[in-house]
Design a protein around this motif. Structure first.
Motif, PDB file in Angstrom:
ATOM      1  N   LEU A 239       6.125   8.315  10.203  1.00 34.47           N
ATOM      2  CA  LEU A 239       4.875   9.028   9.936  1.00 34.47           C
ATOM      3  C   LEU A 239       5.065  10.534  10.060  1.00 34.47           C
ATOM      4  CD1 LEU A 239       2.093   6.827  11.628  1.00 34.47           C
ATOM      5  CD2 LEU A 239       3.038   6.719   9.317  1.00 34.47           C
ATOM      6  N   GLY A 240       6.129  10.944  10.677  1.00 34.69           N
ATOM      7  CA  GLY A 240       6.439  12.368  10.773  1.00 34.69           C
ATOM      8  C   GLY A 240       6.794  12.992   9.436  1.00 34.69           C
ATOM      9  N   LYS A 241       6.951  12.144   8.392  1.00 36.48           N
ATOM     10  CA  LYS A 241       7.266  12.666   7.052  1.00 36.48           C
ATOM     11  C   LYS A 241       6.008  12.993   6.250  1.00 36.48           C
ATOM     12  CE  LYS A 241       9.786   9.154   5.738  1.00 36.48           C
ATOM     13  NZ  LYS A 241      10.678   8.332   4.881  1.00 36.48           N
ATOM     14  N   LEU A 242       4.830  12.693   6.817  1.00 38.73           N
ATOM     15  CA  LEU A 242       3.575  12.916   6.090  1.00 38.73           C
ATOM     16  C   LEU A 242       3.164  14.381   6.219  1.00 38.73           C
ATOM     17  CD1 LEU A 242       1.670   9.666   7.169  1.00 38.73           C
ATOM     18  CD2 LEU A 242       3.126  10.045   5.170  1.00 38.73           C
TER      19      LEU A 242
ATOM     20  N   LEU B 293       0.831  -1.208   0.000  1.00 35.88           N
ATOM     21  CA  LEU B 293       0.000   0.000   0.000  1.00 35.88           C
ATOM     22  C   LEU B 293       0.862   1.254   0.000  1.00 35.88           C
ATOM     23  CD1 LEU B 293      -2.800  -0.953   2.588  1.00 35.88           C
ATOM     24  CD2 LEU B 293      -3.047  -0.763   0.110  1.00 35.88           C
ATOM     25  N   ALA B 294       2.061   1.131   0.502  1.00 34.32           N
ATOM     26  CA  ALA B 294       2.969   2.281   0.546  1.00 34.32           C
ATOM     27  C   ALA B 294       3.407   2.711  -0.848  1.00 34.32           C
ATOM     28  CB  ALA B 294       4.190   1.945   1.403  1.00 34.32           C
TER      29      ALA B 294
ATOM     30  N   GLU C 163       7.148   2.052   6.016  1.00 37.12           N
ATOM     31  CA  GLU C 163       7.070   2.485   4.624  1.00 37.12           C
ATOM     32  C   GLU C 163       5.905   3.432   4.366  1.00 37.12           C
ATOM     33  OE1 GLU C 163       9.281  -1.406   4.686  1.00 37.12           O
ATOM     34  OE2 GLU C 163       7.539  -0.512   5.683  1.00 37.12           O
ATOM     35  N   PHE C 164       4.907   3.445   5.258  1.00 39.57           N
ATOM     36  CA  PHE C 164       3.794   4.382   5.084  1.00 39.57           C
ATOM     37  C   PHE C 164       4.280   5.826   5.114  1.00 39.57           C
ATOM     38  CE2 PHE C 164      -0.325   1.904   6.254  1.00 39.57           C
ATOM     39  CZ  PHE C 164      -0.057   1.014   5.216  1.00 39.57           C
TER      40      PHE C 164
END
Length: 1001
Positions: free
Chosen positions: A237-240, A188-189, A212-213
């Motif tokens: 997740l901090g990269k979203l 899904l990533a 990988e999300f």
């Protein structure tokens, strides 16, 4: 003819032929599409809306739900039209179809692979149908242009295949509320264009969130609530950077909250409640867009970050049920959009921010069970919308803010168990027209009550204060009125016609005088009446005998005279105290029982025709007859004594002859789990038929009043076993008894002690005055009693859910009850519920039975299906199933065994909802008025009784859903906003970027 002219004629003829050909081809395509739509109409012939709106005599592009571009069908939107049957295999014959919305229907079957042929499809919405089975592994064959897929609210199972990751154009993927029980693929990533991803409310197999999300850098909504997530939240997740909504609630995530999440500049909502997150909240940089934070029901420690006071957009701050300490940052009080703050059950100290309410439309504050000091902020209602303050069990001092007098929206005041003082603002009683609940007991308030209270007020608890004046005479909505231990004076109102809904009336420890008015007999719903320790005189009205549900009556320490009316004897008391009065005459025969031997103390004029401790024998006969009777009785007693003595001597001699040599062992052993004010003899000697209140296959239950300093009443369960028990059985019983004796929870009945002998066990529990939920729902004996209102029912459900959630998630080792049912849910005097009967009787009675048989325990109608399939592999989900049946009892009023020979109540309810053959509001108990909240609890009961244990929610999840359905917790869960937004998408069907900006108007 000139050559040039001939060429022009040929050209004109050729143009005419080509035009006619195009017209014929266009006409053929148009008719072909109309034929396809007509076949679709025939396939879904069960839909009345389709039958009437698709008229063959009109152009098909004008039909309901059909939109065309250049005369060709591009969009089909048939949401909520009662479509039944599978998806037509030929729907992709509409070659230009780009938008297909069939949501909220009854479409059945597996995922329709025929859609692979829709090469132009960009938008697919099949949400809220009856589709099931696994998603195909070759789902990547869908249109390469597909940007939007919504398969939510179906019954898809298995795993989410890796090939989904090949649908590179996807921007929205909604898979929540299905039955997925495998895994979701890391692939899904690869959906780098994804903006919305929802996987919530599935039963994935202990899935970790792939780091990988973090590659999904366009993601705006990530919603994976209630999906069996484990492990830590990835720092990635901090990269979203585009993320606006992050919901990972109701899982088993552990570790700390990554500091990087707080730095996401576009993040608006962060929901991490109901996990196992630990550690302190570390904030390095903080995004400025956050509107809602819910970190409740975790194990977070340390202070609330001071940076939270800089969140200018913050509306919701929920951090309850943690281990937070320190003070609330004062700057939080200055936030201009804060509307709801809930920090209860922590270890917070200091004062509440004094600016709270002055700068925002604050409507609710809940900070109970902390260590706050100081006074309540005086600006809570400064913006005119404040509704609820719940700050009980703190160390608050000072007076109540006078500004609350100008707060007509005030609905709920819960400030009990503090050190508040001063005069309670009298104006609140007239200004707060919405006021329903006032619980300010155990403070130092002074003041008085008006003669008339608002009809909305249902609960008034002001006991243990310093209120004075007269008792109100008009409060039509009041159900609970507790005003004991104050300084009220004057007489009890002569008429109770204005308080006909009262169920609990406690006025003990005041200065009330005059008689008990006859009008008290109009309180037909009264279950508890306590007028003790006053100056009440006159006689006890005989009309009180008509209060058929009254089970607790305390008139002690007054100046009552006259006889005890015989009509009183017809009532079934759990507690009766008429002591320390001036009553006289014979006690009603029904009350001449050892169960009431402490009920008539210090009434020298009272007597009994039976031998009852603390009561004189009535002199019914003449003096001569009395002397003869005494002689006859004396002679009989002497003869009996001699006979008994002779028997004892003989039996003693025989016992001595048989007694083996060795040390003497006591006949009884006692294990005490609580500090008690009695010994085993005071229990054993009161196991008489007069105290018997119930019996079953394993033994009998007694109600015993012990007297003494505590004047305690206990319930004793006597279980017996005639078999010779081995040491292993004894140790198993004692080990489980010790576990249960060590449990300390407000919603679990206390096991006080265990008294053992060779052939029986006595289990001594705290006594619950209102007995079992089963009796209240299904009637005492043959007569139906006044039914429980919904507010009581939902609070009972929450109480039991809290107890089970504690047993499943907080006890080490985990405790599984295995016999949850309405008769094992007991109610105290205020209808607070506690779980009882943890199977100790089963361990004792079934000792020696093979293990495979003894594991199949429970009660028909409440037993989960897996008991019969694999009884040695059951887990806590059997309790969830049984509790689901209890929820169905509470909402439908039916018994667990009702609904047919094979399916029971759980099967009946599931079938009714599945087949839609009975409207849900017609399933509700006729004694209730159907509401959305009651229907939601009924649906939750069906969810809990799913035949697949993996698909049942945890008790922690059940508890939260029940709290959402409680009127006292209105608005408690703002975190459902994502689901609501998605449902809004289903109904609006507006064009979106997923459709490529296509004009569908």
């Amino acid at each position: 003819m000139p050559k040039e002219s001939t060429m022009q004629s040929y050209s004109a003829l050729l143009y005419l032929i080509l035009s006619l050909s195009i017209l014929v081809i266009s006409f053929g395509d148009d008719e072909q599409e109309k034929l396809v739509l007509s076949d679709i109409k025939a396939h879904w012939s069960s839909s009345p809306q389709l039958a009437t709106s698709w008229d063959a005599s009109t152009p098909h592009c004008s039909w309901r739900g059909i939109q065309c571009i250049n005369g060709s069908v591009s969009q089909i939107s048939l949401s909520n039209l009662s479509l039944s049957n599978t998806l037509p295999q030929f729907i992709c014959n509409l070659s230009n179809l780009s938008h297909l919305d069939l949501s909220i229907n009854n479409i059945t079957g597996n995922f329709p692979t025929s859609l692979y042929n829709c090469s132009s499809l960009r938008h697919l919405d099949l949400a809220q149908n009856l589709l099931d089975g696994a998603l195909p592994d070759d789902i990547y064959k869908m249109s390469s242009q597909l940007a939007y897929i919504d398969l939510s609210f179906n019954s898809f199972s298995g795993h989410i295949p890796p090939s989904v990751g090949q649908l590179q154009s996807l921007r929205s993927l909604f898979l929540h509320e299905n039955h997925f029980n495998g895994s979701f693929a890391i692939e899904l990533a690869n959906l780098v264009n994804l903006e919305n991803l929802t996987l919530s409310f599935n039963n994935f197999s202990n899935q970790r969130i792939p780091s990988e999300f973090g590659n999904l850098t366009k993601l705006k909504d990530l919603w994976i609530r209630g999906a069996n997530l484990v492990g830590e939240i990835p720092e990635a997740l901090g990269k979203l950077t585009e993320l606006e909504q992050l919901d990972l609630a109701e899982n088993s995530l552990n570790g700390s909250i990554p500091a990087a999440l707080w730095s996401l500049k576009k993040l608006k909502s962060l929901y991490l409640f109901s996990n196992n997150l630990t550690g302190e909240i570390e904030v390095t940089t903080l995004g400025s867009s956050i509107e809602e934070i819910d970190l409740s029901m975790n194990k977070l420690k340390g202070p609330i970050p001071v940076e939270f006071g800089n969140l200018a957009e913050l509306k919701i701050l929920f951090m309850y049920y943690n281990q937070l300490s320190g003070e609330i940052p004062r700057s939080i009080g200055t936030l201009t959009k804060l509307s709801d703050i809930r920090l209860f059950d922590n270890q917070l100290t200091g004062v509440l921010p004094p600016e709270l309410g002055k700068h925002s439309e604050l409507w609710n504050i809940e900070v109970w069970k902390n260590r706050f000091s100081g006074s309540l902020p005086d600006g809570l209602c400064a913006n005119g919308v404040f509704s609820s303050v719940v700050a009980h069990d703190n160390n608050l001092t000072g007076e109540l803010p006078s500004s609350l007098v100008h707060c007509p929206t005030l609905n709920n005041i819960m400030l009990h168990h503090n050190n508040l003082s001063g005069e309670f603002p009298f104006g609140i009683w007239s200004a707060a027209v919405a006021l329903q609940y006032v619980q300010i007991h155990h403070n130092h308030f002074t003041g008085s009550l008006p003669d008339k209270l608002w009809p909305n007020l249902t609960r008034l608890e002001i006991n243990d204060n310093k209120f004075s004046g007269k008792i109100p005479s008009y409060a039509p909505g009041l159900r609970v009125f507790q005003a004991s231990n104050n300084m009220f004076s004057g007489e009890i109102p002569s008429s109770f016609s204005g308080m006909s809904n009262l169920q609990i009336l406690a006025l003990a420890g005041n200065l009330i005088s005059g008689p008990i008015p006859e009008g008290i007999s109009t309180l037909k719903l009264l279950t508890l009446l306590n007028l003790s320790n006053n100056q009440i005189n006159g006689s006890i009205p005989a009309a009180m005998g008509s209060l058929t549900v009254l089970n607790m009556l305390d008139l002690s320490h007054n100046q009552l005279s006259g006889s005890v009316p015989p009509e009183i004897g017809n009532l079934k008391f759990n507690h009766l105290n008429l002591s320390y009065n001036q009553l006289s005459g014979e006690v009603p025969l029904q009350l001449q029982s050892p169960a009431y031997e402490q009920s008539f103390l210090s009434n020298p004029g009272l007597c009994s025709s039976k031998f009852i401790v603390n009561l004189n024998i009535c002199a019914h006969q003449s003096h001569g007859d009395s002397n003869n009777s005494r002689r006859l009785v004396a002679a009989v007693l002497v003869a009996l004594a001699g006979t008994v003595l002779l028997i004892m001597v003989v039996m003693g001699a025989m016992k001595c002859l048989r007694r083996p040599k060795g040390p003497h062992l006591p006949s009884r052993e006692s294990i005490y789990f609580q500090r008690v004010d009695f010994n085993e003899d005071s229990i054993v000697h009161r196991l008489t038929n007069e105290n018997l209140i119930g019996s079953g296959g394993s033994g009998k239950v007694y109600r015993i009043s012990l007297g003494g300093r505590a004047n305690q009443t206990v319930a004793v369960k006597k279980i017996w076993n005639n078999k010779k028990l081995n040491e292993r059985v004894q140790k198993t019983f004692e080990a489980e008894a010790k576990i249960l004796g060590s449990i300390r929870h407000a919603n679990i009945v206390k096991l006080l002690c265990c008294i053992s002998s060779d052939t029986s066990k006595l289990l001594v529990y705290e006594y619950m005055e209102n007995r079992s939920l089963d009796e209240w729902l299904h009637g005492f004996g043959s007569g139906r009693v006044e039914s429980l209102d919904w507010q009581k029912r939902i609070h009972i459900a929450i109480d039991v859910a809290q107890g089970l959630s504690y047993m499943h998630h907080n006890c080490k080792p985990q405790v599984v009850h295995r016999d949850v049912k309405s008769s094992n849910i007991l109610l105290d005097s205020e209808f607070r519920a506690k779980i009882a009967d943890f199977g100790l009787a089963r361990i004792w009675v079934e000792a020696g039975v093979p293990e495979s048989a003894s594991n199949v325990v429970g009660t028909v109608g409440y037993m989960a299906p897996e008991y019969h399939r694999y009884p040695l592999k059951i887990n806590e989900k059997v309790d969830v199933y049984s509790f689901g049946v209890v929820l169905l009892e509470l909402t439908t009023g039916k018994r667990a065994q009702e609904g047919g020979e094979y399916e029971g109540l759980a099967g009946w309810a599931a079938r009714c909802l599945r087949e839609g053959n009975k409207p849900i509001d017609n399933m509700i108990d006729p004694g209730l008025t159907s509401t959305d909240k009651i229907e939601r609890v009924l649906q939750l009961g069906v969810e809990c009784t799913n035949t697949n244990p993996l698909l049942r929610p945890s008790m922690k999840q059940v508890l939260q859903k029940l709290m959402d359905c409680d009127e006292l917790n209105e608005g408690r869960r703002y975190s459902d906003v994502i689901s609501l937004l998605q449902m809004k998408r289903l109904s609006q069907h507006q064009s979106s970027p997923d459709d490529g900006g296509e004009d569908n108007s």
